[in-house]
Design a protein around this motif. Structure first.
Motif, PDB file in Angstrom:
ATOM      1  N   GLN A  57       0.828  -1.201   0.000  1.00 43.23           N
ATOM      2  CA  GLN A  57       0.000   0.000   0.000  1.00 43.23           C
ATOM      3  C   GLN A  57       0.867   1.258   0.000  1.00 43.23           C
ATOM      4  N   GLN A  58       2.002   1.178   0.677  1.00 45.95           N
ATOM      5  CA  GLN A  58       2.904   2.334   0.685  1.00 45.95           C
ATOM      6  C   GLN A  58       3.430   2.629  -0.704  1.00 45.95           C
ATOM      7  N   ARG A  59       3.718   1.543  -1.477  1.00 45.62           N
ATOM      8  CA  ARG A  59       4.224   1.752  -2.833  1.00 45.62           C
ATOM      9  C   ARG A  59       3.144   2.368  -3.714  1.00 45.62           C
ATOM     10  N   GLU A  60       1.907   1.894  -3.585  1.00 45.26           N
ATOM     11  CA  GLU A  60       0.807   2.478  -4.364  1.00 45.26           C
ATOM     12  C   GLU A  60       0.612   3.941  -4.000  1.00 45.26           C
ATOM     13  N   ALA A  61       0.697   4.246  -2.699  1.00 46.48           N
ATOM     14  CA  ALA A  61       0.537   5.638  -2.260  1.00 46.48           C
ATOM     15  C   ALA A  61       1.652   6.504  -2.833  1.00 46.48           C
ATOM     16  N   HIS A  62       2.869   5.963  -2.897  1.00 49.44           N
ATOM     17  CA  HIS A  62       3.994   6.710  -3.454  1.00 49.44           C
ATOM     18  C   HIS A  62       3.774   6.987  -4.952  1.00 49.44           C
ATOM     19  N   LEU A  63       3.310   5.992  -5.676  1.00 50.27           N
ATOM     20  CA  LEU A  63       3.050   6.175  -7.108  1.00 50.27           C
ATOM     21  C   LEU A  63       1.953   7.215  -7.328  1.00 50.27           C
ATOM     22  N   SER A  65       1.106   9.653  -5.274  1.00 51.41           N
ATOM     23  CA  SER A  65       1.618  10.964  -4.878  1.00 51.41           C
ATOM     24  C   SER A  65       2.521  11.543  -5.959  1.00 51.41           C
ATOM     25  N   ARG A  66       3.358  10.706  -6.544  1.00 49.88           N
ATOM     26  CA  ARG A  66       4.244  11.178  -7.614  1.00 49.88           C
ATOM     27  C   ARG A  66       3.446  11.628  -8.827  1.00 49.88           C
ATOM     28  N   ARG A  74      -4.871  13.545  -8.179  1.00 43.92           N
ATOM     29  CA  ARG A  74      -4.595  12.147  -7.881  1.00 43.92           C
ATOM     30  C   ARG A  74      -5.141  11.258  -8.996  1.00 43.92           C
ATOM     31  N   ASP A  87       5.066  -0.062 -12.918  1.00 42.59           N
ATOM     32  CA  ASP A  87       6.078  -0.125 -11.866  1.00 42.59           C
ATOM     33  C   ASP A  87       6.548  -1.558 -11.655  1.00 42.59           C
ATOM     34  N   ASP A 123      19.431  11.601   4.889  1.00 38.70           N
ATOM     35  CA  ASP A 123      18.139  11.347   5.525  1.00 38.70           C
ATOM     36  C   ASP A 123      18.303  10.765   6.924  1.00 38.70           C
TER      37      ASP A 123
END
Length: 292
Positions: A57-63, A65-66, A74, A87, A123
């Motif tokens: 889910q984090q990867r989908e959210a990153h895509l 957001s980008r 969105r 991806d 970071d």
């Protein structure tokens, strides 16, 4: 001397007997089988991990957001599905390329990985916000950076070296005499200059960039005001100069330049933590330089 072959034969027969005894030992069979299973398992696990892609889910959210940063909105469900599919394709190609060793001896890939490692170090070691006391101490230690620079307003007359350096200097000296005696107008003197004739509110570094660190530039910083002076040499030729105004460098209070001081403080702190992180990393490596 004749007993030596017999002794060797006895040792060989003893070694063979020991090996046969070990070969019948169940514990040794168990250890060898376990080791083989472990090696095989590691190979299978490594292969499975390489070929096992999890779309989190984090990867989908990153895509998503980008995509939003690029297009201002969105993505809808079909668009996000296409983004995820693309991806995954890229991840498959990337992993297969690594498996084939395509990343080796590739300068572009090497630079990109080094860059990402630098970003990762930054970071992990981002400096904290400075306190008022720390900002003030930094400001006091670097006060010269936060002074308003000297500014100069001046005019000049230019004399080209086209007919020789001596000729240019002589014509400049003659023009100064005419100006001082009031026998000529400024507009009637000098040669065409590739830039302007009047400069307003220029910092010293701007003057140096235009005319070089020459006696002409030095004159703009030190000559008396409101009078034609010279001749002074620059990188172009010879000049007369008239300084109309000069504002000396001024001390600026911390409250005026606080944002600049904070930015510089954080940049310096980041540079120090980066250097410390690299030093720690370097401690894990041994570097050997071959000698020819």
């Amino acid at each position: 001397m004749k007993d030596a072959p017999a002794k060797h034969g006895t040792r060989a027969r003893g070694s063979i007997a020991l090996l046969r005894s070990l070969a019948r030992e169940p514990l040794l069979h168990f250890v060898l089988a376990g080791f083989a299973l472990f090696i095989g398992g590691e190979v299978i696990r490594s292969r499975n991990e390489v070929h096992h892609i999890v779309v989190t889910q984090q990867r989908e959210a990153h895509l998503a957001s980008r995509y939003q940063l690029q297009f201002g909105a969105r993505p809808d469900a079909p668009t996000l599905a296409r983004l995820v599919e693309r991806d995954v394709e890229e991840e498959m190609l990337f992993r297969q390329g690594l498996a084939l060793g395509l990343d080796r001896d590739d300068e572009i890939v090497r630079r990109r990985i080094v860059q990402k490692m630098r970003f990762l170090l930054e970071d992990l070691s981002a400096p904290r916000e400075p306190s008022d006391a720390e900002l003030n101490a930094y400001y006091q230690a670097h006060a010269e950076k936060y002074a308003a620079p000297t500014r100069i307003t001046f005019s000049h007359l230019y004399f080209s070296r086209d007919a020789g350096d001596h000729d240019a200097r002589e014509r400049a000296a003659q023009a100064l005499g005419l100006l001082s005696s009031g026998k000529a107008q400024v507009s009637d003197l000098g040669d065409p200059f590739p830039d302007r004739y009047h400069f307003s509110g220029y910092e010293a570094e701007q003057v140096y960039r235009l005319f070089g660190r020459t006696e002409f530039s030095s004159a703009t910083l030190s000559a008396p005001l409101d009078r034609w002076l010279g001749p002074y040499q620059s990188v172009y030729g010879w000049h007369l100069v008239r300084v109309d105004a000069r504002t000396e460098a001024q001390h600026l209070e911390l409250v005026t330049v606080r944002d600049r001081v904070r930015t510089d403080y954080l940049l310096d702190a980041q540079a120090r933590t980066n250097a410390a992180a690299l030093e720690t990393l370097a401690g894990e490596f041994t570097v050997v330089r071959e000698r020819s």
